[in-house]
Motif scaffolding. Structure first.
Motif, PDB file in Angstrom:
ATOM      1  N   LYS A 137       8.403  -2.825   9.692  1.00  0.00           N
ATOM      2  CA  LYS A 137       7.767  -1.653  10.303  1.00  0.00           C
ATOM      3  C   LYS A 137       6.871  -0.897   9.317  1.00  0.00           C
ATOM      4  CE  LYS A 137       8.863   2.509  12.987  1.00  0.00           C
ATOM      5  NZ  LYS A 137       8.050   3.398  12.151  1.00  0.00           N
ATOM      6  N   PHE A 138       7.234  -0.905   8.039  1.00  0.00           N
ATOM      7  CA  PHE A 138       6.453  -0.130   7.067  1.00  0.00           C
ATOM      8  C   PHE A 138       5.020  -0.648   6.953  1.00  0.00           C
ATOM      9  CE2 PHE A 138       8.028  -3.678   4.631  1.00  0.00           C
ATOM     10  CZ  PHE A 138       7.023  -3.958   3.721  1.00  0.00           C
ATOM     11  N   LEU A 139       4.798  -1.904   7.316  1.00  0.00           N
ATOM     12  CA  LEU A 139       3.438  -2.433   7.288  1.00  0.00           C
ATOM     13  C   LEU A 139       2.571  -1.815   8.377  1.00  0.00           C
ATOM     14  CD1 LEU A 139       4.195  -6.199   6.605  1.00  0.00           C
ATOM     15  CD2 LEU A 139       3.263  -4.522   5.000  1.00  0.00           C
ATOM     16  N   ALA A 140       3.194  -1.501   9.511  1.00  0.00           N
ATOM     17  CA  ALA A 140       2.457  -0.817  10.578  1.00  0.00           C
ATOM     18  C   ALA A 140       2.206   0.638  10.218  1.00  0.00           C
ATOM     19  CB  ALA A 140       3.220  -0.915  11.897  1.00  0.00           C
ATOM     20  N   SER A 144      -3.053   0.176   5.134  1.00  0.00           N
ATOM     21  CA  SER A 144      -3.874  -0.076   3.948  1.00  0.00           C
ATOM     22  C   SER A 144      -3.042  -0.475   2.737  1.00  0.00           C
ATOM     23  CB  SER A 144      -4.705   1.169   3.609  1.00  0.00           C
ATOM     24  OG  SER A 144      -3.864   2.271   3.322  1.00  0.00           O
ATOM     25  N   LEU A 145      -1.743  -0.682   2.925  1.00  0.00           N
ATOM     26  CA  LEU A 145      -0.883  -1.094   1.825  1.00  0.00           C
ATOM     27  C   LEU A 145      -1.199  -2.529   1.432  1.00  0.00           C
ATOM     28  CD1 LEU A 145       1.566  -0.602  -0.065  1.00  0.00           C
ATOM     29  CD2 LEU A 145       3.020  -1.451   1.797  1.00  0.00           C
ATOM     30  N   GLN A 146      -1.476  -2.729   0.145  1.00  0.00           N
ATOM     31  CA  GLN A 146      -1.764  -4.071  -0.350  1.00  0.00           C
ATOM     32  C   GLN A 146      -0.513  -4.619  -1.031  1.00  0.00           C
ATOM     33  OE1 GLN A 146      -5.451  -4.505  -2.412  1.00  0.00           O
ATOM     34  NE2 GLN A 146      -4.854  -6.391  -3.438  1.00  0.00           N
ATOM     35  N   LEU A 147      -0.009  -5.730  -0.510  1.00  0.00           N
ATOM     36  CA  LEU A 147       1.202  -6.317  -1.051  1.00  0.00           C
ATOM     37  C   LEU A 147       0.912  -7.046  -2.363  1.00  0.00           C
ATOM     38  CD1 LEU A 147       2.724  -7.849   2.223  1.00  0.00           C
ATOM     39  CD2 LEU A 147       3.296  -5.675   1.131  1.00  0.00           C
ATOM     40  N   ASP A 148       1.837  -6.923  -3.299  1.00  0.00           N
ATOM     41  CA  ASP A 148       1.767  -7.699  -4.528  1.00  0.00           C
ATOM     42  C   ASP A 148       3.184  -8.022  -4.978  1.00  0.00           C
ATOM     43  OD1 ASP A 148       2.795  -5.426  -5.894  1.00  0.00           O
ATOM     44  OD2 ASP A 148       0.773  -4.669  -6.192  1.00  0.00           O
ATOM     45  N   LEU A 349      -8.678  -1.683   0.321  1.00  0.00           N
ATOM     46  CA  LEU A 349      -8.279  -1.820   1.723  1.00  0.00           C
ATOM     47  C   LEU A 349      -8.498  -0.541   2.515  1.00  0.00           C
ATOM     48  CD1 LEU A 349      -4.982  -3.918   1.515  1.00  0.00           C
ATOM     49  CD2 LEU A 349      -7.226  -4.654   2.287  1.00  0.00           C
ATOM     50  N   ASP A 350      -8.168   0.614   1.917  1.00  0.00           N
ATOM     51  CA  ASP A 350      -8.262   1.852   2.680  1.00  0.00           C
ATOM     52  C   ASP A 350      -9.715   2.285   2.805  1.00  0.00           C
ATOM     53  OD1 ASP A 350      -8.200   2.120  -0.027  1.00  0.00           O
ATOM     54  OD2 ASP A 350      -7.249   4.086  -0.042  1.00  0.00           O
TER      55      ASP A 350
END
Length: 764
Positions: A137-140, A144-148, A349-350
């Motif tokens: 859910k945190f991705l929704a 603009s969160l970029q995973l690493d 991203l943002d």
């Protein structure tokens, strides 16, 4: 069994290094070749398809819908989806598995045994586990969160393999055999829920380069992943009729769906360097503020520092440093993203970027505050128009015999005040004039941005010649607006510089008019600092008829009169230095004498708002006898005060300086020209510096042109980013810019009326 979940950890899935193909902006590696394998609801394999428009529920031109497959081309498409069509007209849903074509071997050569497909993971943001938790859910919540690999919540993400675009079967009731007829309404009632993919984003991330290897890993990618958010609606709530555009229930029938493709990279090194540069910027900004405070204190002598001026300088320094910092940062993104030949730089991203939005907001507020305070400061300067005209021998005014006036001397000789009124009106008109024309600027900026489609230089595509319409990036959009805005402004400034040099400079023309009128301008923008424009005529009299005026100019042309200027030196001795404009540093005694002569208690007496007033004499609005007597007394005091100030400035300030010559009239030092540092021992003796740079224009709009240009640009960019419409932004900027000019003109006229003792009704 179908492949639904991954057995590896999320980090192993999303940051695997098994993709061998590279990325480029041209050639075979410039396209993201994707493949779909399709399955029926019962699991039957239906075949394999090359991806074109299958991932998008929005209709459109196939050439536009497939743009996202070009490497580096960010893509956004929003549309409204008809739920009625999904529920009743669409075929049964299909399950998909997404693959990336990777026909490259480990050594970079083509695979010998045909193409190879690499699985693309799917992350469903509103996926719910059996225990009721929603790990994705945190991705929704943070799109603009970029995973690493360093992200703490990475291990909680649950990736999937299969997905669908819509579901009009899973929520359908078992049909009742007793019902022989079926209507649209009953069909919707039989549909418990209908589901669809309301948000889909294909995210592709570049890998980090490993310096220990000979291969450039930054030209390769991690496995792309597809982020999906599903939405559902009860079938009975779907509206039977199509709602009106913008209606409150529009989304019940026509919900918004979105498809995006985002190319990104690890920007940690960029933000680290940016933070270092920002800290250095702040350090230099603080040093600049401290230096300006030092210069300000030096120019005051024994007088205390003015907090308003300090705050204005701090706001201006903050706005200028942040503004040029923004230009550099946005210019970096534009140049290295739009003009790159190989894939090296991708955008954050943002959109808009949070750092950009914060710095831009601070810059706009600080610059607006500075300009407002500059207008207030310019409208509070002490100004006086010195009349050098002497009475003509034997010329008497008949009215002086009947009613003596404070402007007449003991012999009844008088000097006309109309020349002073003319110069005051010219100065009042010049206060709000600028070197550039905001109307011309906005018109041509709109021509470039909208008429020629150069606004689409800010689309997030790594191709500077691609002007295809599409959503824009805020950082690139600001730089494009600034680029064209400064282009138009620089063209105007070059043209003005040319015309001022070879034709007419408005400031020079004003001083020439002062020479013609025999009027000097005395301005104090600080306790002991100010400017003097020498307008004393070389002719015996300036208030003459046409014949005498032409004769005077003929005599001056033939060289029969002294040179114009305070020291009456010719061009050969002046060597290009001015003898008409001077920057003044007075002594405390001179300032005290000026304050004593200046009638602070009668400022504003009988003054009306600037503009047309009631009849000065006679008429039904004329005052009664008592009021008239009081008004006459006040006018006498005002006129006597005008003569006293005029005589004091001539006898106690200008003529002593003129007599001492080069002792107190100096050339400015290099550090004064660059930084405005006052000469030594300020306040101990009166010093005039030749104002070769026309620094006196700082009490006019002419002198703050750069601040006004930056404010106009920031206003245009702010309203453009807020409204998304360049025409709306230009209109609002036009209103604000002209409003500031009107405010400056109004406040300036009121200040002239107060400080020069000229009745405001004479200022037109």
């Amino acid at each position: 069994m179908p492949w639904l979940f991954y057995e590896q950890t999320t980090q192993e899935v999303l940051f695997a290094t098994g993709i061998n193909r590279g990325v480029a902006l041209s050639g075979g590696n410039s396209m993201l070749n994707l493949t779909l394998t399709t399955y029926a609801l019962n699991g039957t394999y239906l075949g394999q398809q090359d991806v074109t428009t299958q991932l998008q529920l929005c209709p459109g031109d196939v050439r536009d819908l497939t743009r996202y497959q070009r490497i580096g081309s960010n893509y956004i498409l929003n549309c409204r989806l008809d739920l009625m069509s999904i529920a009743l007209s669409y075929p049964e849903p299909t399950f998909y598995e997404l693959w990336l074509s990777d026909p490259t071997a480990t050594d970079g050569s083509a695979r010998a045994s045909g193409p190879s497909l690499y699985p693309v993971p799917v992350i469903i943001s509103n996926y719910r586990k059996s225990d009721g938790t929603t790990p994705n859910k945190f991705l929704a919540d943070s799109p603009s969160l970029q995973l690493d690999t360093t992200y703490s919540g990475l291990g909680n993400i649950v990736p999937h393999r299969r997905f669908f675009l819509y579901d009009n079967i899973g929520g359908r009731k078992v049909p009742d055999p007793a019902k022989t007829s079926s209507t649209t309404q009953t069909q919707l009632q039989d549909m418990t829920v209908v589901r669809w993919a309301s948000y889909m984003e294909l995210r592709i991330q570049l890998r980090k380069d490993d310096p220990s290897t000979s291969i450039d890993e930054s030209q390769k990618i991690y496995p792309p992943y597809l982020l999906i958010r599903y939405q559902q609606q009860v079938g009975s709530t779907i509206s039977l009729s199509i709602p009106k555009l913008g209606a409150s229930d529009e989304s019940m029938r026509l919900p918004m769906v979105s498809f995006r493709a985002t190319y990104c990279m690890d920007l940690s090194n960029f933000w680290y360097i940016t933070m270092i540069l920002f800290i250095l910027l702040v350090i230099f900004m603080v040093i600049s503020c401290g230096f300006k405070a030092f210069v300000h204190k030096q120019s005051l002598g024994i007088y205390p520092m003015q907090s308003e001026i300090l705050f204005m300088d701090c706001c201006g320094t903050l706005a200028d440093f942040f503004f040029w910092g923004l230009i550099v940062m946005c210019g970096y993104w534009f140049i290295f993203f739009k003009l790159q030949g190989v894939v090296k730089v991708l955008l954050p991203l943002d959109n808009p970027n949070s750092a950009f939005a914060a710095v831009f907001s601070i810059c706009l507020v600080a610059k607006f505050a500075q300009v407002c305070m500059l207008i207030r400061h310019q409208s509070k300067v002490d100004i006086f128009f010195m009349d050098w005209e002497k009475p003509k021998e034997g010329k008497l005014r008949q009215v002086a015999k009947l009613q003596p006036s404070p402007t007449t001397n003991e012999e009844g000789q008088d000097v006309s005040v109309w020349r002073t009124i003319m110069i005051a009106n010219e100065w009042a008109e010049m206060q709000s004039q600028r070197h550039t024309d905001i109307d011309f600027t906005l018109m041509f900026v709109l021509l470039f941005l909208v008429g020629l489609d150069y606004l689409y230089l800010s689309t997030p595509q790594p191709d500077v010649v691609d002007l295809s319409p599409g959503p824009t990036n805020a950082v690139l959009r600001f730089f494009v607006i600034a680029m064209w805005y400064f282009t138009v402004v620089v063209i105007q400034m070059v043209y003005r510089k040319f015309t001022y040099h070879f034709m007419d400079d408005p400031l020079d023309m004003f001083v020439d008019l002062c020479q013609l009128a025999n009027i000097s301008v005395f301005v104090l923008d600080g306790p002991i600092h100010g400017f003097y424009l020498h307008g004393r005529s070389v002719h015996p009299h300036a208030d003459v008829n046409m014949h005498q005026l032409l004769a005077n100019h003929k005599a001056e042309t033939e060289g029969n009169l002294p040179f114009r200027g305070l020291t009456e030196q010719g061009d050969e001795r002046l060597r290009g230095n001015t003898d008409l404009y001077f920057e003044m540093y007075l002594t405390e005694s001179v300032r005290t004498g000026f304050d004593e002569k200046f009638p602070r208690d009668v400022i504003g007496v009988n003054a009306r708002p600037v503009g047309r007033g009631p009849p000065l004499v006679g008429g039904r609005d004329a005052p009664n006898n008592a009021a008239a007597s009081a008004a006459d007394s006040a006018l006498d005091v005002r006129a006597k005060a005008y003569n006293a100030v005029n005589e004091y400035l001539q006898k106690e300030v200008i003529e002593p300086i003129q007599a001492r010559g080069d002792t107190d009239i100096r050339l400015p030092s290099w550090y004064h020209r660059l930084f405005g540092v006052p000469p030594p021992l300020v306040g101990q003796s009166t010093v005039f510096l030749r104002d070769n740079q026309q620094r006196f224009s700082h009490v006019l709009f002419y002198g703050i042109e750069l601040e006004l240009v930056i404010l106009d640009l920031l206003m245009l960019a702010a309203w453009d980013l807020a409204s998304g419409d360049a025409f709306v932004a230009a209109l609002i900027t036009y209103i604000i810019s002209h409003g500031l000019c009107v405010l400056r003109e109004r406040m300036g006229k009121e200040n002239i009326a107060r400080k020069t003792l000229i009745d405001p009704r004479f200022l037109i």
